[in-house]
Structure formats: C-alpha cells, structure tokens
Write a protein that holds these residues in place. Sequence first.
Motif, short mmCIF file in Angstrom:
data_model
loop_
_atom_site.label_atom_id
_atom_site.label_comp_id
_atom_site.label_asym_id
_atom_site.label_seq_id
_atom_site.Cartn_x
_atom_site.Cartn_y
_atom_site.Cartn_z
N VAL A 105 -2.71 35.90 -41.33
CA VAL A 105 -3.52 34.69 -41.20
C VAL A 105 -3.73 34.10 -42.59
O VAL A 105 -4.22 34.77 -43.50
CB VAL A 105 -4.86 35.00 -40.53
N LEU A 106 -3.36 32.82 -42.77
CA LEU A 106 -3.32 32.22 -44.09
C LEU A 106 -4.55 31.40 -44.44
O LEU A 106 -4.81 31.15 -45.62
CB LEU A 106 -2.07 31.32 -44.21
N ASP A 107 -5.33 30.96 -43.44
CA ASP A 107 -6.49 30.12 -43.74
C ASP A 107 -7.50 30.19 -42.59
O ASP A 107 -7.29 30.88 -41.59
CB ASP A 107 -6.06 28.66 -44.00
N GLU A 108 -8.59 29.45 -42.76
CA GLU A 108 -9.66 29.45 -41.77
C GLU A 108 -9.29 28.69 -40.50
O GLU A 108 -10.00 28.78 -39.49
CB GLU A 108 -10.93 28.82 -42.38
N ALA A 109 -8.20 27.92 -40.54
CA ALA A 109 -7.77 27.13 -39.37
C ALA A 109 -6.81 27.91 -38.48
O ALA A 109 -6.25 27.36 -37.53
CB ALA A 109 -7.13 25.82 -39.82
N LEU A 110 -6.59 29.17 -38.77
CA LEU A 110 -5.69 30.06 -38.04
C LEU A 110 -4.23 29.61 -38.16
O LEU A 110 -3.52 29.47 -37.16
CB LEU A 110 -6.10 30.23 -36.57
N THR A 111 -3.84 29.35 -39.39
CA THR A 111 -2.43 29.21 -39.72
C THR A 111 -1.87 30.61 -39.92
O THR A 111 -2.48 31.43 -40.63
CB THR A 111 -2.24 28.37 -41.00
N VAL A 112 -0.73 30.89 -39.30
CA VAL A 112 -0.18 32.25 -39.31
C VAL A 112 1.23 32.20 -39.87
O VAL A 112 2.07 31.40 -39.41
CB VAL A 112 -0.17 32.87 -37.90
N ALA A 113 1.51 33.07 -40.82
CA ALA A 113 2.84 33.15 -41.40
C ALA A 113 3.82 33.79 -40.43
O ALA A 113 3.47 34.71 -39.69
CB ALA A 113 2.81 33.95 -42.71
N CYS A 114 5.04 33.29 -40.46
CA CYS A 114 6.12 33.84 -39.63
C CYS A 114 7.23 34.33 -40.54
O CYS A 114 7.13 34.26 -41.77
CB CYS A 114 6.62 32.78 -38.65
#
Length: 309
Positions: free
Chosen positions: A265-274
Amino acid sequence: MSLRIIFMGTPEFAVPTLAEIVGAGHEVVAAYSQPPRAAGRGMAERKSPVQVFAEAAGIPVFTPTRLRDADQQAIFAEHNADAAVVVAYGLLLPQPILDGTRLGCYNLHPSILPRWRGAAPIQRAVMAGDADTAATIMRMEAGLDTGPVCLAEPVAIAADETAGELHDVLAARGASAMVRALAALERGTLDCQPQSDDGILYADKIDKAESRIDFARSARDVHNLIRGISPFPGAWFEVERDGKRERFKVLRSQLVAGRGAPGEVLDEALTVACGDGAIRIVELQRAGKKPMPVVEVLRGFPIPPGTRL
C-alpha cells in the motif's frame, strides 16, 4: 404479422429480450426456464427472473430439468412454433429441439463470435482487456456456439467498465438486435453466415481460484481482473489484523502511477503497487457488508501505507 415464438432463458440477462419480443407483437406461445431453485437464507425456492416475467405476462411456463426425453421433445413440438429464441437458458438443446420449430432456434450470445464461445464471454472479454465486443444473434446448431452469425451489434468496452455494467448494456443491445433479427426472419431476409475458423477462443467458467488478486501481476492485468469479475464473484485480497485475516472484495479500481513491492500500500488513498505499475482501489466490500467507496471503508478499517496485501 407476427411469429409464434418459444422463448428459452433463465437469468435477468434474458428478460429484456423476452420483453422486447412481447412488445414487438410476436406471440410467445411458451417460455422455458430453469426450475425454481432454493436460494437465500431461508433456502426457499425462488423462480427465475424469466419465469417471473413470463407468468406476469400470461405466458405458459415450462421448467423441465432436461430436454433429452422423448415426452419433453413432443411437448416442445406441439407448441407449433415458428422459431425459438434462446438467451442464457442453461440447458443443452438436443437435435430434436433444434429441429422442433419451423424456422430454427436463434441465440443471443454476448461476444464477437468466434471469440469467446462458451460460458463466461462477458467476464472473459473484460479480463482480457478487449476494447470491444458485440451482441450477436446466431442460428443454433449442435456445437457449442458454433452456428452461423445472423446479426452482430458492436459494443465498445470502456477502460474502467466492469463486467456488471457491460452485462446490462449487452442485455439491452441484444434485446433490440434479436427483435430486428426476428423481423428479418419473418420477411425471409435474415442472412446467417458461417463463423470464421480463425480467432476461436473459449470463455471458461470463472474458477474461484482466479478471484484472489495476485499483485505480482502487472497493474493492467490486476485492473482487468477486478473489473472483469465485478460484481460477482469479485476479486479479493486479505489483510491481517490482530492475528486474524480480513477479506475485502474489490469492485472497482483505476490504473495510476506508482512503484513499490507487489501488494504494498503506497498511500492513504489505497494505491497498491503491482508487479508493473499500480492501481488505486475505488470501491470495496468487507465480508458481510455492503459495497462502499474506499474512503468510507478505510474510516472503519484503516489500511496504512506500508501494509502488504
């Protein structure tokens, strides 16, 4: 003038076609549907959407469990129909049924045949990242979705469109296409051409094992999986909290810029690395809860940056 039609369908996807056929003035002499099934918490028997609509419209309903028996085939022939219309019925039609009307059986299939023959054409098209599909009218024969194509209504697939949204578009477009095909059939001008032998793909049923998100895949593949099986069965991930694993179904996502370890999880907006790129999760559903925008879910269950999904 009008045709005498036997309609064969079961789920909600088939109802718009039946409604349009009735609205066009054709005589629907019988509706065939899957038998009522036990459903819901009380496991009470529930009629299919097609059966409910047909009964409300005063159409005789038949719910055989199989059509290979001679008595069922005789009943089918006794309807003395001009044609049968088949939309997501759920039973294989043996040759005596295919031959049991004056002008044949016509199927609405939601794909660009011969691409995505089989059980899950809408989901597979979205999962593959296809840019377009079609509501195709096919004259049925014994093979699986192999019959000649009579009419195809092109449908574009938007970049973030879910299978559920595409399902509704194809149901409406397919209903209109079927009525146009029946009008041509009645005039004797319906032109059905053999399918190409090139580009054949089969749309297998969605296996439960496919629905768990593998963030090691590319962001585009993950995004297409999410929208391809939304709302059902739904792609999912788990988060560990206090020694327990909580499951979340992802119903909507966006492709965004971002880098990190797969599943991070990359940020508070729930961006997720793939594995390549990242996705931003837009809509979530906790187990036993209703679907909600991600910001509302995170208020009750924070998933901070650095969490590995």
